[in-house]
Design a protein around this motif. Structure first.
Motif, short mmCIF file in Angstrom:
data_model
loop_
_atom_site.label_atom_id
_atom_site.label_comp_id
_atom_site.label_asym_id
_atom_site.label_seq_id
_atom_site.Cartn_x
_atom_site.Cartn_y
_atom_site.Cartn_z
N THR A 30 64.46 68.14 47.09
CA THR A 30 65.38 68.64 47.73
C THR A 30 66.25 67.63 47.15
N SER A 31 66.06 66.56 47.55
CA SER A 31 67.03 65.44 46.96
C SER A 31 67.66 65.02 45.88
N ALA A 32 66.14 65.24 44.83
CA ALA A 32 66.87 65.50 43.18
C ALA A 32 67.46 66.31 43.33
N ASP A 33 67.77 67.62 43.74
CA ASP A 33 68.30 68.22 43.47
C ASP A 33 70.11 67.71 43.55
N TRP A 34 70.15 67.36 45.18
CA TRP A 34 71.40 66.97 45.43
C TRP A 34 71.86 66.19 43.72
N TYR A 35 71.40 65.56 43.42
CA TYR A 35 71.81 64.26 42.61
C TYR A 35 72.17 65.15 41.65
N GLU A 36 71.38 66.27 40.97
CA GLU A 36 71.55 67.01 39.79
C GLU A 36 73.20 67.49 39.83
N ARG A 37 73.74 67.83 41.08
CA ARG A 37 74.52 68.34 41.48
C ARG A 37 75.89 67.25 41.82
N PHE A 38 75.21 65.77 41.77
CA PHE A 38 76.24 65.02 42.12
C PHE A 38 78.18 65.10 41.71
N PRO A 39 77.94 65.28 39.88
CA PRO A 39 79.43 65.61 40.65
C PRO A 39 79.76 66.58 41.14
N GLU A 40 79.27 67.35 41.84
CA GLU A 40 80.11 68.42 42.40
C GLU A 40 80.23 67.80 43.87
N HIS A 41 79.29 67.18 44.13
CA HIS A 41 79.47 66.72 45.99
C HIS A 41 80.80 65.76 45.73
N MET A 42 80.96 65.69 44.41
CA MET A 42 81.97 63.83 44.50
C MET A 42 83.28 64.91 44.71
N LYS A 43 83.30 65.80 44.74
CA LYS A 43 85.00 66.42 44.55
C LYS A 43 85.27 66.59 46.39
N LEU A 44 83.98 66.78 47.17
CA LEU A 44 84.20 66.30 48.97
C LEU A 44 85.03 65.45 49.17
N GLU A 45 86.04 65.25 50.32
CA GLU A 45 86.36 64.56 51.18
C GLU A 45 85.03 63.11 51.14
N LEU A 46 86.00 62.26 51.71
CA LEU A 46 84.59 60.98 51.48
C LEU A 46 83.81 60.98 52.81
N MET A 47 84.32 61.48 54.13
CA MET A 47 82.98 61.68 55.69
C MET A 47 82.36 63.02 54.50
N ASP A 48 82.70 63.98 54.34
CA ASP A 48 82.09 65.15 53.94
C ASP A 48 80.69 65.12 52.92
N PHE A 49 81.71 63.46 51.98
CA PHE A 49 80.76 63.33 50.83
C PHE A 49 79.35 63.14 51.77
N ALA A 50 79.43 62.16 52.52
CA ALA A 50 78.39 61.22 53.07
C ALA A 50 77.37 61.92 53.91
N TYR A 51 78.12 62.86 54.61
CA TYR A 51 77.60 63.71 55.01
C TYR A 51 76.28 64.40 54.78
N SER A 52 77.08 64.93 53.35
CA SER A 52 76.22 66.13 52.63
C SER A 52 75.16 64.90 52.16
N TYR A 53 75.64 63.50 51.73
CA TYR A 53 74.60 62.92 51.03
C TYR A 53 73.87 62.25 51.74
N ILE A 54 73.51 62.01 53.75
CA ILE A 54 72.31 61.24 54.43
C ILE A 54 71.60 63.09 54.03
N THR A 55 72.39 64.03 55.09
CA THR A 55 71.58 65.59 54.66
C THR A 55 71.05 65.67 54.05
N ARG A 56 70.58 65.87 52.52
CA ARG A 56 69.94 65.97 51.57
C ARG A 56 68.54 66.31 51.28
N SER A 57 68.12 65.92 51.95
CA SER A 57 66.79 66.45 51.82
C SER A 57 65.79 66.94 52.53
N GLY A 58 66.79 68.06 53.71
CA GLY A 58 66.46 68.55 54.45
C GLY A 58 65.79 68.11 55.69
#
Length: 376
Positions: A323-351
């Motif tokens: 699940t974490s690796a899936d987040w990294y497969e799409r990290f260019p899309e996540h980079m479009k988020l605002e910084l706080m939303d990006f960080a929240y998406s990152y830290i919760t990425r594994s489920g």
């Protein structure tokens, strides 16, 4: 009992040490195809939770490696020139070669003399042993020889990565995300010694192709990465150690043993570098195998117990890693988020981390995040 251990990495060394320490009358022979000082990569990471798990079973080993480790309590994310710290995420790291040296010393201390420069080409060479422990990594000879019996599956992530080191010292485990005209990159970087850090560069396949990395030699690739992350590196160079571009391999075996052969560590399973150390899993596999062998009178019964007790635990970790690796497969899309939303998406990425756990684990970050949501 006569035990052959194939592979002188952390899993093989630790199993050999632990079994011989507890069963000094047994014969434990460890075969490693490389020299004693050969290793791939740079630093390895242990979470605080992993170290506590190891301490519960073997405080001597933790006491031996802890003084050599670098530790921190935060993760730092860097995006578009801004940084955010996520508190309460404790990790420690150590150089892979230093860890191997310490484990080799422990093995010698209990009477195991690893046989380096000793490649094995067939398990037929080990016919006189009661048990064969295959700790021989992703390209395991034992697993490949009997992959149908082990129920082996193998696939690859689409992202590409190259594992470097650098003399730049980083205060925490950090991630730096950058966008260029030809694509996006992410660097995972953290110190593992007072003057050395790991610096792993990752990008999606489209970016890798746009930069022509398939046609670059090692020095050319390294120079491009140094230029891309010049600000992050602060003018320091990258250090290469077999630092070729790779796709992460997902290895899984439905059956963990066949006859008197058993798999541990990367020979058995792989877990993405974004969520935890394969070193940690290999050591925990070794502990579980030793416990199962001591609990049962017969090898076959012990190997069945090892799989039954350890497999559900590993499956959860591997699921989280995917699940974490899936987040990294799409990290260019996540980079479009605002910084706080990006960080929240990152830290919760594994489920594995929900809001309640995040408030308890990282109260400072969660207060910032919830304040930003309230303003929105």
């Amino acid at each position: 009992m006569r035990i052959a251990v194939i592979g002188g990495g952390p899993g093989g060394l630790y199993f050999s040490y632990l079994w011989k320490k507890r069963n000094p009358e047994d014969c434990v022979d460890l075969f490693e195809q490389n020299t004693a000082g050969a290793t791939f990569g740079f630093g390895v990471v242990f979470s605080d939770e992993a170290l506590e798990f190891l301490r519960a079973d073997d405080p001597d080993t933790v006491d031996a490696i802890a003084p050599r480790m670098e530790s921190w309590e935060n993760i730092t994310l860097n995006l578009r020139g801004e940084s955010i710290a996520i508190d309460g995420v404790g990790f420690s790291s150590i150089g892979r070669l230093e860890l191997l040296t310490l484990l080799q010393q422990q093995a010698h201390g209990v009477g195991v003399a690893p046989q380096f420069d000793s490649p094995l080409h067939s398990v037929d060479q080990l016919a006189d042993y009661d048990l064969i422990v295959a700790a021989d990594g992703l390209n395991s000879m034992v697993r490949r020889a009997f992959e149908g019996d082990f129920g082996t599956s193998l696939c690859y992530s689409s992202n590409k990565f190259a594992w470097y080191g650098t003399t730049k010292r980083f205060d925490t485990l950090s991630q730096t995300f950058i966008a260029t005209e030809r694509g996006t990159f992410n660097a995972h970087h953290y110190r593992y010694a007072p003057e050395m850090s790991t610096f792993l560069v990752e990008c999606d396949r489209a970016t890798w192709q746009a930069y022509g990395f398939a046609y670059k030699n090692g020095d050319e690739s390294k120079a491009i990465c140094e230029d891309l992350f010049a600000d992050t590196l602060g003018g320091r160079f990258l250090v290469s150690n077999k630092s070729a571009w790779r796709s992460f391999p997902w290895v899984w075996n439905e059956h963990w043993s066949f006859k008197n052969m058993v798999l541990i560590g990367d020979a058995l399973h792989s877990a993405h570098f974004s969520i935890g150390s394969g070193t940690r899993l290999a050591i925990e596999d070794a502990i579980a195998l030793v416990k199962a062998l001591e609990a049962e009178a017969h090898v076959a019964t012990a190997l069945a117990r090892y799989e039954a007790e350890r497999k559900p635990i590993v499956q959860k970790l591997v699921t989280a890693a995917r699940t974490s690796a899936d987040w990294y497969e799409r990290f260019p899309e996540h980079m479009k988020l605002e910084l706080m939303d990006f960080a929240y998406s990152y830290i919760t990425r594994s489920g594995r981390i929900d809001d309640a756990r995040l408030r308890a684990m990282s109260p400072g970050f969660m207060a910032q995040y919830e304040a930003s949501r309230n303003k929105a």
